[in-house]
Design a protein around this motif. Sequence first.
Motif, PDB file in Angstrom:
ATOM      1  N   VAL A  32       7.989  14.707   1.933  1.00 20.24           N
ATOM      2  CA  VAL A  32       6.676  15.158   1.477  1.00 20.24           C
ATOM      3  C   VAL A  32       6.426  14.736   0.034  1.00 20.24           C
ATOM      4  O   VAL A  32       5.334  14.280  -0.321  1.00 20.24           O
ATOM      5  N   THR A  33       7.447  14.854  -0.804  1.00 20.78           N
ATOM      6  CA  THR A  33       7.280  14.563  -2.227  1.00 20.78           C
ATOM      7  C   THR A  33       7.158  13.075  -2.501  1.00 20.78           C
ATOM      8  O   THR A  33       6.333  12.637  -3.313  1.00 20.78           O
ATOM      9  N   GLU A  34       7.981  12.268  -1.823  1.00 22.17           N
ATOM     10  CA  GLU A  34       7.999  10.832  -2.092  1.00 22.17           C
ATOM     11  C   GLU A  34       7.067  10.029  -1.196  1.00 22.17           C
ATOM     12  O   GLU A  34       6.808   8.851  -1.455  1.00 22.17           O
ATOM     13  N   GLY A  35       6.569  10.642  -0.137  1.00 21.21           N
ATOM     14  CA  GLY A  35       5.646   9.946   0.743  1.00 21.21           C
ATOM     15  C   GLY A  35       4.312   9.679   0.054  1.00 21.21           C
ATOM     16  O   GLY A  35       3.895  10.421  -0.838  1.00 21.21           O
ATOM     17  N   THR A  36       3.641   8.604   0.453  1.00 21.75           N
ATOM     18  CA  THR A  36       2.356   8.225  -0.137  1.00 21.75           C
ATOM     19  C   THR A  36       1.305   8.096   0.973  1.00 21.75           C
ATOM     20  O   THR A  36       1.642   7.809   2.119  1.00 21.75           O
ATOM     21  N   PRO A  37       0.037   8.312   0.641  1.00 21.06           N
ATOM     22  CA  PRO A  37      -1.017   8.132   1.659  1.00 21.06           C
ATOM     23  C   PRO A  37      -0.932   6.743   2.283  1.00 21.06           C
ATOM     24  O   PRO A  37      -0.682   5.750   1.604  1.00 21.06           O
ATOM     25  N   HIS A  38      -1.148   6.707   3.587  1.00 20.44           N
ATOM     26  CA  HIS A  38      -0.997   5.447   4.325  1.00 20.44           C
ATOM     27  C   HIS A  38      -2.347   4.735   4.409  1.00 20.44           C
ATOM     28  O   HIS A  38      -3.355   5.348   4.797  1.00 20.44           O
ATOM     29  N   PRO A  39      -2.393   3.426   4.075  1.00 14.74           N
ATOM     30  CA  PRO A  39      -3.679   2.709   4.090  1.00 14.74           C
ATOM     31  C   PRO A  39      -4.315   2.662   5.476  1.00 14.74           C
ATOM     32  O   PRO A  39      -3.715   2.181   6.443  1.00 14.74           O
ATOM     33  N   GLY A  40      -5.539   3.157   5.558  1.00  9.99           N
ATOM     34  CA  GLY A  40      -6.181   3.333   6.852  1.00  9.99           C
ATOM     35  C   GLY A  40      -6.457   2.058   7.613  1.00  9.99           C
ATOM     36  O   GLY A  40      -6.447   2.054   8.847  1.00  9.99           O
ATOM     37  N   ALA A  41      -6.716   0.956   6.898  1.00  8.28           N
ATOM     38  CA  ALA A  41      -7.035  -0.296   7.595  1.00  8.28           C
ATOM     39  C   ALA A  41      -5.884  -0.774   8.461  1.00  8.28           C
ATOM     40  O   ALA A  41      -6.096  -1.470   9.465  1.00  8.28           O
TER      41      ALA A  41
ATOM     42  N   ALA B 146      -7.614   6.726   3.631  1.00 13.71           N
ATOM     43  CA  ALA B 146      -6.144   6.778   3.645  1.00 13.71           C
ATOM     44  C   ALA B 146      -5.694   7.967   4.480  1.00 13.71           C
ATOM     45  O   ALA B 146      -6.375   8.994   4.529  1.00 13.71           O
ATOM     46  N   TRP B 147      -4.556   7.819   5.142  1.00 13.16           N
ATOM     47  CA  TRP B 147      -4.014   8.889   5.972  1.00 13.16           C
ATOM     48  C   TRP B 147      -3.044   9.710   5.130  1.00 13.16           C
ATOM     49  O   TRP B 147      -1.965   9.228   4.786  1.00 13.16           O
ATOM     50  N   PRO B 148      -3.389  10.947   4.773  1.00 18.10           N
ATOM     51  CA  PRO B 148      -2.510  11.738   3.912  1.00 18.10           C
ATOM     52  C   PRO B 148      -1.208  12.079   4.619  1.00 18.10           C
ATOM     53  O   PRO B 148      -1.162  12.244   5.844  1.00 18.10           O
ATOM     54  N   PRO B 149      -0.105  12.195   3.860  1.00 15.68           N
ATOM     55  CA  PRO B 149       1.163  12.639   4.466  1.00 15.68           C
ATOM     56  C   PRO B 149       1.011  14.015   5.110  1.00 15.68           C
ATOM     57  O   PRO B 149       0.155  14.811   4.716  1.00 15.68           O
TER      58      PRO B 149
ATOM     59  N   GLY C 219       0.778  -1.220   0.000  1.00 11.02           N
ATOM     60  CA  GLY C 219       0.000   0.000   0.000  1.00 11.02           C
ATOM     61  C   GLY C 219       0.816   1.279   0.000  1.00 11.02           C
ATOM     62  O   GLY C 219       0.243   2.379  -0.006  1.00 11.02           O
ATOM     63  N   LEU C 220       2.154   1.153  -0.001  1.00 14.30           N
ATOM     64  CA  LEU C 220       3.021   2.324   0.088  1.00 14.30           C
ATOM     65  C   LEU C 220       4.054   2.325  -1.036  1.00 14.30           C
ATOM     66  O   LEU C 220       4.429   1.271  -1.556  1.00 14.30           O
ATOM     67  N   ALA C 221       4.513   3.531  -1.382  1.00 13.78           N
ATOM     68  CA  ALA C 221       5.594   3.716  -2.362  1.00 13.78           C
ATOM     69  C   ALA C 221       5.330   2.891  -3.620  1.00 13.78           C
ATOM     70  O   ALA C 221       4.249   2.988  -4.199  1.00 13.78           O
ATOM     71  N   GLU C 222       6.308   2.075  -4.025  1.00  5.20           N
ATOM     72  CA  GLU C 222       6.148   1.302  -5.264  1.00  5.20           C
ATOM     73  C   GLU C 222       5.083   0.221  -5.146  1.00  5.20           C
ATOM     74  O   GLU C 222       4.689  -0.393  -6.149  1.00  5.20           O
ATOM     75  N   ARG C 223       4.570  -0.011  -3.929  1.00  2.00           N
ATOM     76  CA  ARG C 223       3.508  -1.010  -3.713  1.00  2.00           C
ATOM     77  C   ARG C 223       2.187  -0.329  -3.351  1.00  2.00           C
ATOM     78  O   ARG C 223       1.305  -0.931  -2.750  1.00  2.00           O
TER      79      ARG C 223
END
Length: 231
Positions: free
Chosen positions: A150-159, A127-130, A38-42
């Motif tokens: 900030v630029t490379e961070g991705t929203p974090h899956p809320g579950a 999703a939890w925004p950066p 759920g993050l970055a390249e995944r």
Amino acid sequence: MTRFVLVAGAWLGGWAWDEVASALREAGHEADAVTLSGLAERRDTPAGLRTHVKDVVDHVERHGLTDVVLVGHSYSGVPVGQAAELIGDRLRRVVFVDANVPVDGESFLDGFPSDHIRQALAASGGAWPPLPPAGYAGQDLTDEQIGRIVTEGTPHPGATLTEPAVLGRPLGELPATYVKCLMDGRDPAPSVAGLLKSDRWDLAEMETGHWPMFSRPRELARLLAEAAGEG
């Protein structure tokens, strides 16, 4: 030589450990930086907390790793603490870097006043925004480092934040080091303070902020090696 498996906190992928992993390798260790689902390249992979625990366990087992030091930063202390229990005798030590720790039956958001995060999840569709750049002020980071997060961070899956942790035995029975970053508050959370009473847990401190893999990567690498008994 020690095999480190490094897992970053919310919004971050394996890329967050680039400088720490490089310093560990220069010192003769092996270092794998794991990106959670759920993050970055995944980022397109659905994820809950159990998924993140499985990500860590699967990495260790798929690569046949033994004598492993698992390292969890911030949020990832919750899945890493559970994975440490599950990999059994493959574990040498678990290191929590200014991290949350799993509490059986409780979620990440149960461990502190989190209404603002729950509201952000509801407003953003789960999703939890950066954080915005101002959220990293006073944490020993340069403008360039903040810009990268900030630029490379991705929203974090809320579950992953709302699903309860599952532990089969007390976390204090695991060999562990807790790294407290003092610019993010000088005292460990109550859940951590209780664990530090165990004779299997050690406390280390860094005079830096909550993201030491950016602010003090070489110092953090040295501390990780010391925690593993290879300093």
